[in-house]
Design an enzyme around this catalytic site. Sequence first.
Site, PDB file in Angstrom:
ATOM      1  CG  HIS A  47      -1.892  -1.225   1.043  1.00 23.72           C
ATOM      2  ND1 HIS A  47      -3.093  -1.186   0.380  1.00 23.72           N
ATOM      3  CD2 HIS A  47      -1.705  -2.506   1.416  1.00 23.72           C
ATOM      4  CE1 HIS A  47      -3.623  -2.398   0.375  1.00 23.72           C
ATOM      5  NE2 HIS A  47      -2.805  -3.214   1.005  1.00 23.72           N
ATOM      6  CG  HIS A  51      -1.711   1.070  -3.239  1.00 24.19           C
ATOM      7  ND1 HIS A  51      -1.514   2.324  -2.687  1.00 24.19           N
ATOM      8  CD2 HIS A  51      -2.697   0.503  -2.492  1.00 24.19           C
ATOM      9  CE1 HIS A  51      -2.312   2.483  -1.654  1.00 24.19           C
ATOM     10  NE2 HIS A  51      -3.054   1.408  -1.512  1.00 24.19           N
ATOM     11  CG  HIS A  57      -6.218  -3.357   2.232  1.00 27.37           C
ATOM     12  ND1 HIS A  57      -5.118  -3.448   3.060  1.00 27.37           N
ATOM     13  CD2 HIS A  57      -6.527  -2.031   2.176  1.00 27.37           C
ATOM     14  CE1 HIS A  57      -4.797  -2.235   3.490  1.00 27.37           C
ATOM     15  NE2 HIS A  57      -5.631  -1.372   2.982  1.00 27.37           N
ATOM     16  CD  GLU A 170      -6.534   3.371  -1.277  1.00 31.60           C
ATOM     17  OE1 GLU A 170      -7.532   3.471  -0.549  1.00 31.60           O
ATOM     18  OE2 GLU A 170      -5.563   2.656  -0.986  1.00 31.60           O
TER      19      GLU A 170
HETATM   20  N1  LIG Z   1      -1.249   0.350   5.368  1.00 35.54           N
HETATM   21  C1  LIG Z   1      -2.134   0.550   6.370  1.00 35.54           C
HETATM   22  C2  LIG Z   1      -1.763   0.293   7.684  1.00 35.54           C
HETATM   23  C3  LIG Z   1      -2.660   0.481   8.694  1.00 35.54           C
HETATM   24  C4  LIG Z   1      -3.904   0.940   8.393  1.00 35.54           C
HETATM   25  C5  LIG Z   1      -4.289   1.213   7.115  1.00 35.54           C
HETATM   26  C6  LIG Z   1      -3.403   1.023   6.088  1.00 35.54           C
HETATM   27  C7  LIG Z   1      -3.784   1.292   4.697  1.00 35.54           C
HETATM   28  O1  LIG Z   1      -3.066   0.927   3.816  1.00 35.54           O
HETATM   29  C8  LIG Z   1      -5.051   1.960   4.411  1.00 35.54           C
HETATM   30  C9  LIG Z   1      -5.151   2.627   3.078  1.00 35.54           C
HETATM   31  N2  LIG Z   1      -6.530   2.920   2.835  1.00 35.54           N
HETATM   32  C10 LIG Z   1      -4.737   1.794   1.931  1.00 35.54           C
HETATM   33  O2  LIG Z   1      -5.514   0.961   1.506  1.00 35.54           O
HETATM   34  O3  LIG Z   1      -3.677   2.015   1.369  1.00 35.54           O
HETATM   35 ZN   LIG Z   2      -7.366   1.683   0.691  1.00 31.19          ZN
HETATM   36 ZN   LIG Z   3      -4.271   0.531  -0.142  1.00 32.12          ZN
END
Ligand SMILES: Nc1ccccc1C(=O)C[C@H](N)C(=O)O
Ligand SMILES: [Zn+2]
Ligand SMILES: [Zn+2]
Length: 206
Positions: A47, A51, A57, A170
């Site tokens: 992430h 990506h 996820h 994103e």
């Molecule tokens: N890496 C994380 C670690 C902890 C909590 C959220 C994320 C996320 O990646 C959320 C984001 N909405 C995402 O999809 O990239």
């Molecule tokens: Zn996300």
């Molecule tokens: Zn993500």
Amino acid sequence: MTWIDVSQPLHADVTTWPGDTKFSYEIAWPMAQSGSVNVGKVTMSLHVGTHIDAPFHFDDHGKRVINLDPSLYIGPARVIHLPHKSKIEASDLDGHDLTGVERLILKTDGWPDKRVFPETIPELTPSLADRLGELGIFLIGLDLPSVDAIDSKEMSAHHALARNGVHILEGLVLDDILPGDYDLNAVPLPIVEGDGSPVRALLRPM
Ligand SMILES: Nc1ccccc1C(=O)C[C@H](N)C(=O)O
Ligand SMILES: [Zn+2]
Ligand SMILES: [Zn+2]
């Protein structure tokens, strides 16, 4: 020709979700050792940067990357400009005729300096997800690190989008992109168990 790169370059300083695995590249097997080639090795959260999210996820029973149709991420896309919002909701689409649009890209300008991970970002509301579903849109892309607020634990936008069959792209870089119609190419890697994948996202004006 004329494809515009709308991805964040991957290097040691690309920002990461707080606490997540940073991007790193090293030459694990240099030419001097292998005798023929340099062989690189990458470590990263899936992430980081630009990506896609696989439903796994945010849902233990959701699809992994290998089970997502690559065609979701290739084809016509509409870019619309929705700046200066704290929430993006269904009514924000009211002035836009999105008939026939399948991939929608939101330029929110909500993450202006990609060198710094943002403290707050606009969040998408479940009402927007429902509207996208009604419109038959199956991909939402945006210039933010998440479709939910940074401190969200419920991930309500991720879930509402998934319920409506809308897939998530994103971390786009849309500074030089004007609203309009484009061809998109942002295919994930075939990471069999992946909960997401970095992509090289490209737009070409139509
Ligand atoms: N890496 C994380 C670690 C902890 C909590 C959220 C994320 C996320 O990646 C959320 C984001 N909405 C995402 O999809 O990239
Ligand atoms: Zn996300
Ligand atoms: Zn993500």
